[in-house]
Design an enzyme around this catalytic site. Structure first.
Site, mmCIF file in Angstrom:
data_model
loop_
_atom_site.group_PDB
_atom_site.id
_atom_site.type_symbol
_atom_site.label_atom_id
_atom_site.label_comp_id
_atom_site.label_asym_id
_atom_site.label_seq_id
_atom_site.Cartn_x
_atom_site.Cartn_y
_atom_site.Cartn_z
ATOM 1 N N LYS A 14 0.829 -1.220 0.000
ATOM 2 C CA LYS A 14 0.000 0.000 0.000
ATOM 3 C C LYS A 14 0.862 1.267 0.000
ATOM 4 C CE LYS A 14 -2.206 -0.692 3.930
ATOM 5 N NZ LYS A 14 -1.707 -1.952 4.459
ATOM 6 N N ARG A 89 -9.910 1.153 8.862
ATOM 7 C CA ARG A 89 -9.486 -0.229 9.081
ATOM 8 C C ARG A 89 -10.574 -1.069 9.729
ATOM 9 N NH1 ARG A 89 -3.620 0.679 9.106
ATOM 10 N NH2 ARG A 89 -2.499 -1.291 9.320
ATOM 11 N N ARG A 128 11.183 -7.551 4.961
ATOM 12 C CA ARG A 128 11.167 -6.143 5.321
ATOM 13 C C ARG A 128 11.677 -5.927 6.746
ATOM 14 N NH1 ARG A 128 5.450 -2.936 4.940
ATOM 15 N NH2 ARG A 128 5.187 -3.276 7.152
ATOM 16 N N ARG A 134 10.958 -1.138 11.902
ATOM 17 C CA ARG A 134 9.648 -1.060 12.554
ATOM 18 C C ARG A 134 9.554 -2.090 13.663
ATOM 19 N NH1 ARG A 134 4.673 -0.266 8.417
ATOM 20 N NH2 ARG A 134 3.665 -1.336 10.153
ATOM 21 N N ARG A 145 -0.962 -9.010 13.277
ATOM 22 C CA ARG A 145 -1.464 -7.945 12.391
ATOM 23 C C ARG A 145 -2.300 -8.538 11.253
ATOM 24 N NH1 ARG A 145 3.922 -5.418 10.852
ATOM 25 N NH2 ARG A 145 2.729 -4.160 9.395
HETATM 26 P P1 AMP Z 1 0.485 0.523 9.037
HETATM 27 O O1 AMP Z 1 1.706 1.382 8.855
HETATM 28 O O2 AMP Z 1 -0.681 0.980 8.230
HETATM 29 O O3 AMP Z 1 0.794 -0.934 8.843
HETATM 30 O O4 AMP Z 1 0.028 0.699 10.550
HETATM 31 C C1 AMP Z 1 0.869 0.318 11.627
HETATM 32 C C2 AMP Z 1 0.061 0.211 12.897
HETATM 33 O O5 AMP Z 1 -0.514 1.488 13.225
HETATM 34 C C3 AMP Z 1 -1.126 -0.737 12.838
HETATM 35 O O6 AMP Z 1 -0.744 -2.091 13.056
HETATM 36 C C4 AMP Z 1 -2.008 -0.187 13.948
HETATM 37 O O7 AMP Z 1 -1.531 -0.561 15.226
HETATM 38 C C5 AMP Z 1 -1.790 1.328 13.805
HETATM 39 N N1 AMP Z 1 -2.804 1.902 12.893
HETATM 40 C C6 AMP Z 1 -2.597 2.426 11.658
HETATM 41 N N2 AMP Z 1 -3.743 2.820 11.105
HETATM 42 C C7 AMP Z 1 -4.712 2.540 12.001
HETATM 43 C C8 AMP Z 1 -6.129 2.675 12.004
HETATM 44 N N3 AMP Z 1 -6.781 3.162 10.963
HETATM 45 N N4 AMP Z 1 -6.797 2.271 13.121
HETATM 46 C C9 AMP Z 1 -6.163 1.767 14.187
HETATM 47 N N5 AMP Z 1 -4.834 1.580 14.241
HETATM 48 C C10 AMP Z 1 -4.113 1.955 13.159
#
Ligand code: AMP
Length: 200
Positions: A14, A89, A128, A134, A145
């Site tokens: 993404k 989400r 990754r 991260r 996740r």
């Molecule tokens: P991402 O970079 O999109 O993979 O997001 C990393 C982490 O941030 C996720 O595993 C969640 O813990 C948190 N996070 C990101 N976006 C959201 C969202 N829309 N709602 C809740 N938690 C989020």
């Protein structure tokens, strides 16, 4: 105004695709994951609270994510449109988001769902983890996740499909090929809008 949501499991690409979309269509990228990581990097009390969820692979509470998202949208008053990456989400977030965007009269135009098989996701995320830095790219958290994605995020596919906004893209191909398909979906949508405007 063109509002696009890019949706998919962790490791579906993404972020990479968002960067290409924003360049080609001059959109502003908002990644809620990035917003959470920026807050954590500041070592604030809020950042500490966020870290507890992220490091368990859980979703951060809606009130935190939505407040950050809203503030970021408000900062970009001159945006031609947004690419929302990682938001919404959950169904609850999607409903709140629809209300939020209705108030601004700038609804979501397209939801691009990038599909990647689970084995491939695990392979990509394991690769990754070596250089992403991260804290949530660790094997046991990656599993969590993906689980959270399946139970809480996947229902969004039918939510947006019912709204006739969903475009499914096979994300297993090379990044260029995936971007080609995404571009085609966006261009087709834009052409349709143009025809509708002319008819009106
Ligand atoms: P991402 O970079 O999109 O993979 O997001 C990393 C982490 O941030 C996720 O595993 C969640 O813990 C948190 N996070 C990101 N976006 C959201 C969202 N829309 N709602 C809740 N938690 C989020």
């Amino acid at each position: 105004m063109l509002n696009i949501v890019i949706f998919g499991p962790p490791g579906s690409g993404k972020g990479t695709q968002s960067c290409r979309i924003l360049e080609k269509y001059s959109l502003t990228h908002i990644s809620t994951g990035d917003l959470m990581r920026e807050e954590m990097a500041q070592d604030s009390a809020l950042g500490e609270q966020i870290r507890k969820y992220i490091n368990k692979g859980l979703l951060v509470p809606d009130e935190i994510v939505i407040c950050k998202l809203n503030n970021t949208i408000e900062k970009h008053t001159d945006a031609k449109g947004f690419i929302f990456d990682g938001f919404p989400r959950t169904i609850n977030q999607a409903i709140l988001f629809d209300d939020m965007l209705d108030l601004r009269a700038t609804p979501i135009d397209l939801v691009i769902s990038v599909d990647v098989a689970e084995e491939e996701l695990l392979k990509r995320l394991a690769g990754r983890s070596e250089d992403s830095g991260r804290s949530d790219d660790k094997e046991e958290i990656i599993w969590k996740r993906i689980d959270v994605y399946k139970s809480q995020s996947l229902p969004l596919v039918s939510y947006y499909s019912q709204q006739e906004k969903l475009v499914k893209i096979n994300g297993m191909d090379h990044v260029d090929a995936v971007f080609g398909k995404i571009s085609l979906a966006i261009d087709t949508y834009l052409e349709k809008q143009e025809v509708l405007t002319e008819v009106r």
